[in-house]
Design a protein around this motif. Structure first.
Motif, PDB file in Angstrom:
ATOM      1  N   MET A 147      44.205  38.774  41.961  1.00  0.00           N
ATOM      2  CA  MET A 147      44.432  39.565  43.143  1.00  0.00           C
ATOM      3  C   MET A 147      45.670  39.072  43.886  1.00  0.00           C
ATOM      4  SD  MET A 147      43.429  42.113  44.843  1.00  0.00           S
ATOM      5  CE  MET A 147      41.996  42.702  45.641  1.00  0.00           C
ATOM      6  N   SER A 148      45.941  37.790  43.832  1.00  0.00           N
ATOM      7  CA  SER A 148      47.106  37.285  44.555  1.00  0.00           C
ATOM      8  C   SER A 148      48.403  37.840  43.986  1.00  0.00           C
ATOM      9  CB  SER A 148      47.127  35.758  44.535  1.00  0.00           C
ATOM     10  OG  SER A 148      47.303  35.296  43.214  1.00  0.00           O
ATOM     11  N   ASN A 149      48.399  38.188  42.701  1.00  0.00           N
ATOM     12  CA  ASN A 149      49.587  38.767  42.089  1.00  0.00           C
ATOM     13  C   ASN A 149      49.956  40.085  42.757  1.00  0.00           C
ATOM     14  OD1 ASN A 149      51.723  39.055  40.309  1.00  0.00           O
ATOM     15  ND2 ASN A 149      50.460  40.047  38.763  1.00  0.00           N
ATOM     16  N   ILE A 150      48.984  40.922  43.004  1.00  0.00           N
ATOM     17  CA  ILE A 150      49.266  42.208  43.658  1.00  0.00           C
ATOM     18  C   ILE A 150      49.685  41.989  45.107  1.00  0.00           C
ATOM     19  CG2 ILE A 150      46.959  42.844  44.466  1.00  0.00           C
ATOM     20  CD1 ILE A 150      47.648  45.677  43.342  1.00  0.00           C
ATOM     21  N   GLN A 151      49.142  40.957  45.753  1.00  0.00           N
ATOM     22  CA  GLN A 151      49.553  40.647  47.125  1.00  0.00           C
ATOM     23  C   GLN A 151      51.025  40.224  47.157  1.00  0.00           C
ATOM     24  OE1 GLN A 151      46.809  42.212  48.744  1.00  0.00           O
ATOM     25  NE2 GLN A 151      47.780  40.926  50.236  1.00  0.00           N
ATOM     26  N   GLU A 152      51.449  39.478  46.144  1.00  0.00           N
ATOM     27  CA  GLU A 152      52.855  39.074  46.067  1.00  0.00           C
ATOM     28  C   GLU A 152      53.746  40.295  45.895  1.00  0.00           C
ATOM     29  OE1 GLU A 152      53.153  36.265  42.891  1.00  0.00           O
ATOM     30  OE2 GLU A 152      51.814  34.844  43.872  1.00  0.00           O
ATOM     31  N   LYS A 153      53.315  41.233  45.059  1.00  0.00           N
ATOM     32  CA  LYS A 153      54.089  42.451  44.850  1.00  0.00           C
ATOM     33  C   LYS A 153      54.170  43.281  46.137  1.00  0.00           C
ATOM     34  CE  LYS A 153      53.194  42.945  39.921  1.00  0.00           C
ATOM     35  NZ  LYS A 153      52.585  43.780  38.879  1.00  0.00           N
ATOM     36  N   ILE A 154      53.066  43.327  46.882  1.00  0.00           N
ATOM     37  CA  ILE A 154      53.063  44.051  48.154  1.00  0.00           C
ATOM     38  C   ILE A 154      54.070  43.424  49.107  1.00  0.00           C
ATOM     39  CG2 ILE A 154      51.699  44.561  50.228  1.00  0.00           C
ATOM     40  CD1 ILE A 154      49.277  44.936  48.345  1.00  0.00           C
ATOM     41  N   GLU A 155      54.076  42.097  49.195  1.00  0.00           N
ATOM     42  CA  GLU A 155      55.017  41.410  50.076  1.00  0.00           C
ATOM     43  C   GLU A 155      56.462  41.686  49.660  1.00  0.00           C
ATOM     44  OE1 GLU A 155      54.352  39.824  52.905  1.00  0.00           O
ATOM     45  OE2 GLU A 155      52.253  40.323  52.612  1.00  0.00           O
ATOM     46  N   GLN A 156      56.718  41.705  48.355  1.00  0.00           N
ATOM     47  CA  GLN A 156      58.067  41.997  47.871  1.00  0.00           C
ATOM     48  C   GLN A 156      58.484  43.417  48.228  1.00  0.00           C
ATOM     49  OE1 GLN A 156      57.783  41.226  43.682  1.00  0.00           O
ATOM     50  NE2 GLN A 156      58.018  39.019  43.905  1.00  0.00           N
ATOM     51  N   GLU A 157      57.580  44.365  48.024  1.00  0.00           N
ATOM     52  CA  GLU A 157      57.898  45.760  48.324  1.00  0.00           C
ATOM     53  C   GLU A 157      58.044  45.990  49.832  1.00  0.00           C
ATOM     54  OE1 GLU A 157      58.810  48.255  46.348  1.00  0.00           O
ATOM     55  OE2 GLU A 157      58.662  46.922  44.637  1.00  0.00           O
ATOM     56  N   LEU A 158      57.270  45.260  50.635  1.00  0.00           N
ATOM     57  CA  LEU A 158      57.426  45.341  52.089  1.00  0.00           C
ATOM     58  C   LEU A 158      58.823  44.876  52.504  1.00  0.00           C
ATOM     59  CD1 LEU A 158      54.046  44.074  53.558  1.00  0.00           C
ATOM     60  CD2 LEU A 158      55.175  46.212  54.099  1.00  0.00           C
ATOM     61  N   ALA A 159      59.239  43.749  51.947  1.00  0.00           N
ATOM     62  CA  ALA A 159      60.572  43.238  52.266  1.00  0.00           C
ATOM     63  C   ALA A 159      61.642  44.222  51.810  1.00  0.00           C
ATOM     64  CB  ALA A 159      60.777  41.876  51.611  1.00  0.00           C
ATOM     65  N   ASN A 160      61.443  44.783  50.633  1.00  0.00           N
ATOM     66  CA  ASN A 160      62.395  45.762  50.110  1.00  0.00           C
ATOM     67  C   ASN A 160      62.451  46.996  51.011  1.00  0.00           C
ATOM     68  OD1 ASN A 160      64.214  46.957  48.149  1.00  0.00           O
ATOM     69  ND2 ASN A 160      62.475  48.235  47.550  1.00  0.00           N
ATOM     70  N   ALA A 161      61.314  47.493  51.429  1.00  0.00           N
ATOM     71  CA  ALA A 161      61.272  48.691  52.276  1.00  0.00           C
ATOM     72  C   ALA A 161      61.957  48.422  53.613  1.00  0.00           C
ATOM     73  CB  ALA A 161      59.832  49.140  52.500  1.00  0.00           C
ATOM     74  N   ARG A 162      61.728  47.261  54.174  1.00  0.00           N
ATOM     75  CA  ARG A 162      62.376  46.919  55.446  1.00  0.00           C
ATOM     76  C   ARG A 162      63.893  46.826  55.283  1.00  0.00           C
ATOM     77  NH1 ARG A 162      57.691  42.796  56.355  1.00  0.00           N
ATOM     78  NH2 ARG A 162      56.280  44.055  57.603  1.00  0.00           N
ATOM     79  N   GLN A 163      64.305  46.267  54.134  1.00  0.00           N
ATOM     80  CA  GLN A 163      65.732  46.134  53.880  1.00  0.00           C
ATOM     81  C   GLN A 163      66.370  47.500  53.669  1.00  0.00           C
ATOM     82  OE1 GLN A 163      66.669  43.950  50.348  1.00  0.00           O
ATOM     83  NE2 GLN A 163      68.833  43.754  50.867  1.00  0.00           N
ATOM     84  N   VAL A 164      65.739  48.335  52.853  1.00  0.00           N
ATOM     85  CA  VAL A 164      66.270  49.661  52.558  1.00  0.00           C
ATOM     86  C   VAL A 164      66.336  50.507  53.823  1.00  0.00           C
ATOM     87  CG1 VAL A 164      65.779  51.841  51.368  1.00  0.00           C
ATOM     88  CG2 VAL A 164      65.631  49.687  50.126  1.00  0.00           C
ATOM     89  N   CYS A 165      65.282  50.500  54.595  1.00  0.00           N
ATOM     90  CA  CYS A 165      65.234  51.344  55.797  1.00  0.00           C
ATOM     91  C   CYS A 165      66.108  50.794  56.916  1.00  0.00           C
ATOM     92  CB  CYS A 165      63.798  51.503  56.275  1.00  0.00           C
ATOM     93  SG  CYS A 165      62.771  52.400  55.094  1.00  0.00           S
ATOM     94  N   GLY A 166      66.395  49.511  56.881  1.00  0.00           N
ATOM     95  CA  GLY A 166      67.241  48.919  57.908  1.00  0.00           C
ATOM     96  C   GLY A 166      68.720  49.079  57.639  1.00  0.00           C
ATOM     97  N   ALA A 167      69.065  49.438  56.397  1.00  0.00           N
ATOM     98  CA  ALA A 167      70.480  49.599  56.054  1.00  0.00           C
ATOM     99  C   ALA A 167      71.038  50.859  56.709  1.00  0.00           C
ATOM    100  CB  ALA A 167      70.631  49.679  54.537  1.00  0.00           C
ATOM    101  N   ASP A 168      72.258  50.768  57.170  1.00  0.00           N
ATOM    102  CA  ASP A 168      72.894  51.903  57.848  1.00  0.00           C
ATOM    103  C   ASP A 168      73.114  53.086  56.918  1.00  0.00           C
ATOM    104  OD1 ASP A 168      72.972  50.568  60.262  1.00  0.00           O
ATOM    105  OD2 ASP A 168      74.966  49.730  59.878  1.00  0.00           O
TER     106      ASP A 168
END
Length: 74
Positions: free
Chosen positions: A1-22
């Motif tokens: 289960m921790s593997n999927i939690q790691e993937k969620i954290e990675q995708e969260l960071a990615n989404a924040r980065q993508v949406c924060g880009a101008d």
């Protein structure tokens, strides 16, 4: 289960980065958050299929001969 939690954290960071880009388009931002939602849904699905054991169930798995774990036929 921790593997999927790691993937969620990675995708969260990615989404924040993508949406924060101008230069990010709304479609890119939506796709990034969709990926997060899909992973969170999968994690919820896995939790439902593998409910946590109670402390007694864990004890009985480790100590099947214990008096607390005996099953009597009527």
């Amino acid at each position: 289960m921790s593997n999927i939690q790691e993937k969620i954290e990675q995708e969260l960071a990615n989404a924040r980065q993508v949406c924060g880009a101008d230069e990010a388009s709304p479609a890119e931002c939506a796709a990034a958050w969709d990926a997060v939602e899909e992973l969170e849904a999968e994690a919820a699905h896995q939790r439902q299929q593998h409910p946590a054991q109670t402390p007694l169930e864990k004890f009985c798995d480790e100590n099947p001969d214990a008096a607390e774990c005996r099953i009597y036929d009527d």
